[in-house]
Design an enzyme around this catalytic site. Structure first.
Site, mmCIF file in Angstrom:
data_model
loop_
_atom_site.group_PDB
_atom_site.id
_atom_site.type_symbol
_atom_site.label_atom_id
_atom_site.label_comp_id
_atom_site.label_asym_id
_atom_site.label_seq_id
_atom_site.Cartn_x
_atom_site.Cartn_y
_atom_site.Cartn_z
ATOM 1 N N GLY A 140 4.258 39.692 53.876
ATOM 2 C CA GLY A 140 3.305 38.821 54.387
ATOM 3 C C GLY A 140 2.658 38.068 53.377
ATOM 4 O O GLY A 140 2.119 36.917 53.450
ATOM 5 N N THR A 178 10.583 31.442 52.141
ATOM 6 C CA THR A 178 9.786 32.312 51.977
ATOM 7 C C THR A 178 9.568 33.233 52.889
ATOM 8 O O THR A 178 9.408 32.782 54.368
ATOM 9 C CB THR A 178 8.629 32.345 52.118
ATOM 10 O OG1 THR A 178 7.301 33.037 51.498
ATOM 11 C CG2 THR A 178 7.746 30.944 51.752
ATOM 12 N N ILE A 179 9.825 34.129 53.179
ATOM 13 C CA ILE A 179 9.707 34.796 54.997
ATOM 14 C C ILE A 179 8.006 35.756 54.594
ATOM 15 O O ILE A 179 7.766 35.517 56.122
ATOM 16 C CB ILE A 179 10.154 36.604 54.103
ATOM 17 C CG1 ILE A 179 8.747 36.811 53.877
ATOM 18 C CG2 ILE A 179 11.000 37.026 53.844
ATOM 19 C CD1 ILE A 179 9.069 38.382 53.488
ATOM 20 N N ASP A 180 7.135 35.112 54.047
ATOM 21 C CA ASP A 180 5.447 34.281 54.225
ATOM 22 C C ASP A 180 5.053 33.500 55.234
ATOM 23 O O ASP A 180 4.250 33.200 56.126
ATOM 24 C CB ASP A 180 4.891 34.614 53.063
ATOM 25 C CG ASP A 180 4.910 35.286 52.065
ATOM 26 O OD1 ASP A 180 5.789 36.556 52.523
ATOM 27 O OD2 ASP A 180 4.884 35.661 50.715
ATOM 28 N N ASP A 219 6.270 28.454 47.986
ATOM 29 C CA ASP A 219 4.794 28.164 46.709
ATOM 30 C C ASP A 219 4.373 28.139 45.780
ATOM 31 O O ASP A 219 4.593 26.929 44.332
ATOM 32 C CB ASP A 219 3.458 27.380 47.655
ATOM 33 C CG ASP A 219 2.448 29.165 47.630
ATOM 34 O OD1 ASP A 219 3.679 29.934 47.830
ATOM 35 O OD2 ASP A 219 1.995 28.980 47.879
ATOM 36 N N GLY A 220 4.497 29.266 45.328
ATOM 37 C CA GLY A 220 4.507 29.747 43.445
ATOM 38 C C GLY A 220 5.751 28.423 42.297
ATOM 39 O O GLY A 220 5.285 28.048 41.878
ATOM 40 N N SER A 221 6.307 28.751 43.008
ATOM 41 C CA SER A 221 7.973 28.677 42.409
ATOM 42 C C SER A 221 7.795 26.558 42.401
ATOM 43 O O SER A 221 8.186 25.862 40.989
ATOM 44 C CB SER A 221 9.601 28.774 43.134
ATOM 45 O OG SER A 221 10.034 30.434 42.662
ATOM 46 N N GLY A 234 11.001 35.811 45.215
ATOM 47 C CA GLY A 234 11.260 37.062 45.776
ATOM 48 C C GLY A 234 12.807 36.281 46.480
ATOM 49 O O GLY A 234 12.689 34.679 47.119
ATOM 50 N N ARG A 263 1.333 57.859 63.396
ATOM 51 C CA ARG A 263 2.199 57.459 62.112
ATOM 52 C C ARG A 263 2.111 55.772 61.800
ATOM 53 O O ARG A 263 2.431 55.428 62.687
ATOM 54 C CB ARG A 263 3.551 58.212 62.562
ATOM 55 C CG ARG A 263 3.569 59.109 62.871
ATOM 56 C CD ARG A 263 3.665 60.163 61.561
ATOM 57 N NE ARG A 263 4.539 61.563 61.673
ATOM 58 C CZ ARG A 263 2.774 62.940 62.765
ATOM 59 N NH1 ARG A 263 1.988 62.734 62.278
ATOM 60 N NH2 ARG A 263 3.407 63.965 62.573
HETATM 61 O O1 F6P Z 1 5.762 36.570 48.848
HETATM 62 C C1 F6P Z 1 7.647 37.441 48.995
HETATM 63 C C2 F6P Z 1 7.075 38.733 49.357
HETATM 64 O O2 F6P Z 1 7.894 39.253 49.932
HETATM 65 C C3 F6P Z 1 6.023 38.942 50.142
HETATM 66 O O3 F6P Z 1 5.789 38.796 51.124
HETATM 67 C C4 F6P Z 1 5.505 40.429 49.531
HETATM 68 O O4 F6P Z 1 3.936 40.827 49.642
HETATM 69 C C5 F6P Z 1 5.988 40.688 47.925
HETATM 70 O O5 F6P Z 1 6.393 39.140 48.224
HETATM 71 C C6 F6P Z 1 6.808 41.526 47.430
HETATM 72 O O6 F6P Z 1 7.252 41.345 46.043
HETATM 73 P P1 F6P Z 1 7.985 42.289 45.025
HETATM 74 O O7 F6P Z 1 9.449 41.596 45.420
HETATM 75 O O8 F6P Z 1 7.693 41.548 43.563
HETATM 76 O O9 F6P Z 1 7.346 43.447 45.482
#
Ligand code: F6P
Length: 367
Positions: A184, A139-141, A116-118, A13, A273
């Site tokens: 996240g 990664t934003i996570d 980490d996946g990449s 991502g 909301r």
């Molecule tokens: O790993 C980054 C991330 O933005 C996660 O926080 C989120 O769950 C996922 O990617 C969203 O992925 P996509 O862009 O495929 O909707």
């Protein structure tokens, strides 16, 4: 030292700061008289024939690039080359095509910017094909181990915190409980940091099991001291009350914010909301912190290549750049530590983390 020709790709991502790291790599490599080839769309670019790639000279790297969201190279978080989805619905191992694509570009080394996946996929390719690889964590996570932070995380937290800043006045104007669902993946880093920085009353993260009774009790306290609104931050991977994941149509995260809102309004009578922040957290200009991190990691990645040290991930450690074996970083998935400093900070601030009501001995919140 002979001039090198290095490739760079972004994978997984996107997030803010990717262009800043590409720029840093190009500037640092050009300074050494090296050539940089930008590979498009991650490993997909190496699978294409001819490979999708372009030369990245210093002329392509003005300071506007430092500020730009997204990635000029494009990226993908689908299409693992070892299990590649084919148009007929079957899966195929196309790893040798990717490795051949790397060779066709006559590259001496590859910089892979990814999560980490990449990182795991790129390392497997590198091992199989003898590719000299350097990983750069993004990664934003913020769930990659052995680095204190990854590119994109600080911007995501800043965006989510701004969302809370904007939700608070409208919550107060309407006597509402506002629920903010943040990204996240399986880690609660964004939610926890955002909740603290944005003054949330309740933060729900996947690492801490919650109980609606505790949350309702906490919101009751908030109400009893005369506050007419509350802010709740919930991480996208938080499970429902029965311990089941909440998912959107095609299986991706999303929906727990609405679930929590419905339950809270039922249990407490509060008007709720929901804001689902989504990809807003990934786009836009990187914060100064992410620009600094991306610049430092990009320059250091080039230095590692110059030193001939491969199979390393650059990292931010103890106020400076460092490097760790890629495999170790992959193995050390970094979730929120329930006994860690930020959880203690949140509890110390009287924030409810879902398991027990927040502290009762804070000014204005005593029972
Ligand atoms: O790993 C980054 C991330 O933005 C996660 O926080 C989120 O769950 C996922 O990617 C969203 O992925 P996509 O862009 O495929 O909707």
């Amino acid at each position: 030292m002979t001039a090198k020709r290095i490739g760079i790709l972004t994978s997984g991502g996107d997030c803010a700061g990717l262009n800043a790291v590409i720029r840093a790599v190009v500037l640092a490599a050009s300074g050494r008289g090296w050539t940089v080839v930008g590979i498009r769309e991650g490993t997909r670019g190496l699978m294409a024939r001819p490979p999708m790639a372009e030369m990245l000279g210093v002329e392509a790297t003005d300071s506007a690039m430092l500020r730009m969201g997204g990635t000029i190279l494009g990226t993908t978080n689908q299409g693992d080359p070892f299990d590649y989805p084919m148009p007929d619905g079957s899966k195929r191992d196309r790893s040798e095509e990717v490795i051949e694509g790397f060779r066709m570009l006559e590259l001496d080394a590859l910089i892979g910017v990814g999560g980490d996946g990449s990182m795991a996929i790129l390392r497997r390719l590198a091992q199989q094909g003898g590719i000299p690889l350097i990983g750069v964590p993004k990664t934003i996570d913020n769930d990659i181990g052995l680095t204190e932070t990854a590119i994109g995380y600080q911007t995501a937290v800043a965006v989510a915190t701004e969302a809370l800043d904007r939700l608070q006045p409208t919550a107060a104007s309407h006597n509402r409980v506002m629920i903010l669902e943040v990204m996240g993946r399986d880690a609660g880093h964004i939610a926890l940091a955002t909740g603290i920085a944005g003054g949330a009353d309740v933060i729900l993260i996947p690492e801490i099991a919650y109980d609606f009774a505790a949350i309702a009790a906490h919101l009751g306290r908030v109400h009893s001291v005369g506050r007419n609104f509350a802010l709740v931050v919930v991480a996208e991977a938080v499970l429902d009350d029965d311990g089941r994941p909440v998912r959107q149509g095609r299986g991706s995260y999303g929906g727990i914010g609405h679930y929590v809102a419905e339950r809270l309004s039922r249990d407490t009578g509060a008007e709720t909301r929901v804001t689902v922040l989504g990809h807003v957290q990934r786009g836009g200009a990187p914060t100064a912190g992410d620009r600094l991190l991306a610049s430092a990691l990009g320059v250091y990645a080039v230095q590692l290549i110059a030193e001939g040290r491969f199979d390393r991930m650059v990292a931010w450690l103890n106020r400076q750049v460092g490097d760790v074996p890629i495999q170790h970083a992959i193995e050390h998935y970094q979730a929120v530590d329930p006994d860690g400093a930020l959880v203690a900070t949140a509890r110390g601030l009287g924030i409810c983390l879902g398991d027990v009501p927040g502290l009762g001995d804070l000014p204005g919140l005593a029972e």
